[in-house]
Design a protein around this motif. Structure first.
Motif, short mmCIF file in Angstrom:
data_model
loop_
_atom_site.label_atom_id
_atom_site.label_comp_id
_atom_site.label_asym_id
_atom_site.label_seq_id
_atom_site.Cartn_x
_atom_site.Cartn_y
_atom_site.Cartn_z
N GLY A 4 8.99 2.90 5.73
CA GLY A 4 9.98 2.90 4.41
C GLY A 4 9.47 2.14 3.13
O GLY A 4 10.32 1.76 2.63
N GLY A 5 8.21 1.86 2.98
CA GLY A 5 7.82 0.90 1.96
C GLY A 5 7.64 -0.50 2.12
O GLY A 5 6.77 -1.50 1.58
N PHE A 6 8.40 -1.06 3.40
CA PHE A 6 8.41 -2.34 3.66
C PHE A 6 7.18 -2.60 4.86
O PHE A 6 6.86 -1.67 5.63
CB PHE A 6 9.47 -2.78 4.45
CG PHE A 6 10.78 -2.74 3.60
CD1 PHE A 6 11.25 -4.08 2.78
CD2 PHE A 6 11.58 -1.77 3.61
CE1 PHE A 6 12.26 -4.09 2.03
CE2 PHE A 6 12.70 -1.72 2.68
CZ PHE A 6 12.89 -2.96 1.71
N ASN A 7 6.40 -3.69 4.67
CA ASN A 7 5.32 -3.95 5.34
C ASN A 7 5.39 -5.21 5.92
O ASN A 7 5.78 -6.37 5.43
CB ASN A 7 3.86 -3.65 4.88
CG ASN A 7 3.73 -4.53 3.74
OD1 ASN A 7 4.31 -4.31 2.58
ND2 ASN A 7 2.93 -5.67 3.72
N ILE A 8 4.82 -5.47 7.34
CA ILE A 8 4.61 -6.77 7.79
C ILE A 8 3.23 -6.88 8.33
O ILE A 8 2.77 -5.66 8.79
CB ILE A 8 5.68 -7.28 8.87
CG1 ILE A 8 5.80 -6.36 9.97
CG2 ILE A 8 6.96 -7.36 8.27
CD1 ILE A 8 6.81 -6.65 11.04
N GLY A 9 2.59 -7.99 8.54
CA GLY A 9 1.21 -8.13 9.22
C GLY A 9 0.84 -9.32 9.33
O GLY A 9 1.58 -10.52 9.16
#
Length: 328
Positions: A156-161
């Motif tokens: 949904g447009g949010f990202n983590i990494g």
């Protein structure tokens, strides 16, 4: 009195024909003068009408130009959306991508890291989960080599990494040992990131949390990789994309909120303190990039030019590059 009488007698008296001719001449003069005024009035009316028509034509031309610009912007946005759609992974299958950048100079987050460089990338995605391998190789032997691995998730447009950066010659003995994981002396750096992206902007935050990211207070600390305090070097970046004049533009600003990793190095006049980003809250990147997309068969080749500056270091670079991206 006699002299006045004599003058009156001598004064010429107009004949009937002369009086008629004079009267007709006066009438012709009045008619010419009236016609002249009418002609001048028609000229003024004509000029006013021409100016009015010119204003109308200019309004029409401006309106058409605005419509054409809106059409171009909509076409550019549609092209961008189509490009993004082609690159979006399928929800049920594994998608793979391979691409390669060719750069006139390697500048990263306001840090000059090399000259002419080649940067290949390979990426696989599945249901928002992604794994990417990337690297950097300069054409000059003095340039460091990089191998980077990123594991990320997007929804949904949010990202983590999490990204593992490895740079040759960065461990404390200046060796090229990839499988060397002493946290105090390794050349690896682990960085966590979180962010949000949409078609209008992208906001990302990055923090180093393991590996080569310490505050060393003396030259001996650096030489023997001891007594270092974890720096948690952090970088926050805002990117605003837009379309103008047939080009895709990216306006980017990056800051570090506090002191980053640092060390003392030996220079000609003694010791000098250096920092990975900066010694306090600072703007370390301000850049503007213009990109033109070219497609040849199944290959997409964006060509870009970028003015990349570091206000904290008071430095600037102009970088050009090209990306080769198979998209079908």
């Amino acid at each position: 009195d006699n002299s006045d009488t004599e003058a009156k007698k001598k004064r010429h008296k107009l004949t009937r024909e002369e009086r008629v001719e004079k009267l007709m001449e006066e009438q012709r003069y009045k008619a010419w003068k009236k016609e002249r005024k009418a002609f001048e009035a028609r000229q003024r009316d004509t000029l006013r009408e021409e100016r009015r028509q010119n204003r109308e034509w200019q309004k029409i031309a401006n309106r058409e130009a605005r419509q054409e610009q809106r059409s171009q912007n909509e076409a550019g946005q549609e092209q961008r959306l189509q490009s993004e759609a082609r690159q979006q992974p399928s929800t049920n299958s594994v998608e793979g991508h391979v691409e390669c950048d060719f750069l006139s100079q390697y500048v990263w987050r306001g840090i000059e890291k090399g000259g002419i460089s080649i940067q290949p990338r390979a990426r696989v995605e599945w249901r928002g989960l992604s794994l990417q391998f990337s690297g950097n190789t300069g054409i000059e032997s003095k340039d460091h080599k990089e191998i980077n691995t990123t594991l990320g998730y997007n929804i949904g447009g949010f990202n983590i990494g999490v990204t593992d950066y490895w740079t040759s010659g960065m461990d404390y003995k200046d060796r090229d040992l990839y499988f060397y994981f002493d946290p105090q002396a390794t050349a690896h750096q682990l960085e966590a990131n979180i962010g949000f992206s949409c078609r209008y902007f992208s906001l990302q935050g990055y923090t180093m949390f393991w590996g080569h990211d310490f505050k060393y207070d003396t030259v001996l600390d650096v030489a023997y990789a001891v007594n270092g305090k974890r720096a948690y070097s952090t970088y926050v970046e805002l990117n605003i994309p837009f379309y103008m004049g047939g080009l895709d533009w990216d306006l980017t600003g990056g800051i570090t909120p506090f002191e980053s990793a640092g060390q003392f190095v030996t220079v000609d006049d003694g010791l000098q303190r250096t920092y990975f980003y900066a010694d306090s809250f600072s703007c370390v990147r301000a850049s503007l990039r213009a990109t033109k997309n070219f497609e040849i068969g199944d290959i997409k080749m964006p060509v870009f030019a970028e003015l990349h500056t570091n206000p904290y270091m008071q430095k600037a670079w102009f970088v050009v590059g090209m990306r080769i991206l198979p998209f079908k």
